[in-house]
Design an enzyme around this catalytic site. Sequence first.
Site, short mmCIF file in Angstrom:
data_model
loop_
_atom_site.label_atom_id
_atom_site.label_comp_id
_atom_site.label_asym_id
_atom_site.label_seq_id
_atom_site.Cartn_x
_atom_site.Cartn_y
_atom_site.Cartn_z
N HIS A 75 25.19 -7.91 -51.79
CA HIS A 75 24.36 -8.85 -51.01
C HIS A 75 25.21 -10.07 -50.61
CE1 HIS A 75 20.86 -7.17 -53.53
NE2 HIS A 75 20.55 -6.85 -52.29
N LYS A 113 8.52 -2.34 -55.01
CA LYS A 113 8.85 -1.87 -56.37
C LYS A 113 8.57 -2.99 -57.37
CE LYS A 113 12.94 -2.03 -53.73
NZ LYS A 113 14.30 -2.04 -53.43
N ARG A 156 24.61 0.63 -46.34
CA ARG A 156 25.65 1.09 -47.27
C ARG A 156 26.05 2.52 -47.01
NH1 ARG A 156 22.22 -0.26 -52.44
NH2 ARG A 156 20.84 0.80 -51.01
N SER A 204 21.05 -2.91 -56.65
CA SER A 204 20.46 -3.69 -57.74
C SER A 204 19.97 -2.76 -58.85
CB SER A 204 19.29 -4.53 -57.24
OG SER A 204 19.71 -5.43 -56.27
#
Length: 185
Positions: free
Chosen positions: A36, A60, A109, A147
């Site tokens: 990030h 989430k 990504r 993460s």
Amino acid sequence: MLPIKLKVKKFPLKEREMTMRIAISPGSFDPITNGHLDLIERAIKIFDKIIVAVAKNPRKKTLFTLEERMYMLEESLKDIDNIEIDAFDGLLVNFARSKEAYFIVRGLRVISDFEFEFQMALMNRKLAKDIETVFLMTSRRYSYLSSSMVKEVASLGGCISDLVPKVVESELKRKFRQIAEYQEV
Ligand code: PNS
């Protein structure tokens, strides 16, 4: 030598073009990773200002509270100019408009990111035609980083020092210690 006169066609600037180029960098940031950070550092070279927008209630369940996620962002981004950190609820495009930000910046990504990002960008465009989503390719060295993976590795005692800012490393240790103590009771 005669000075060369360049013919520059002058267009009247529209009001919005005269203002700053503000982009929103939205996410759950549960927690912020070096991936990030890399994205935000690169995005600030393109835009005048980046508003890092933390989703209050992401889809989430988060490990960290909103306050904890914002604290880690503030600590990690304190040396970068022209960054604002804020939290948002509801539709991202509404938040963007309230901040006069007409760009959403997201990182890509791996190929598997593409489907979700594409859907999200198209939905946001359907909701707000004046807001453009801009994708930046994540640096290769962070292309595997997420993460959730960082949380998993940290929870199992693996080394994450190259993957997250210092503050996140210590907050992750604190969080998993807290959880372990709670489970012992
Ligand atoms: O870090 P994440 O979890 O990939 O971030 C996803 C996020 C928070 C950017 C996305 O879920 C979002 O924009 N949520 C706000 C709700 C919204 O606007 N939904 C419509 C577009 S999908």
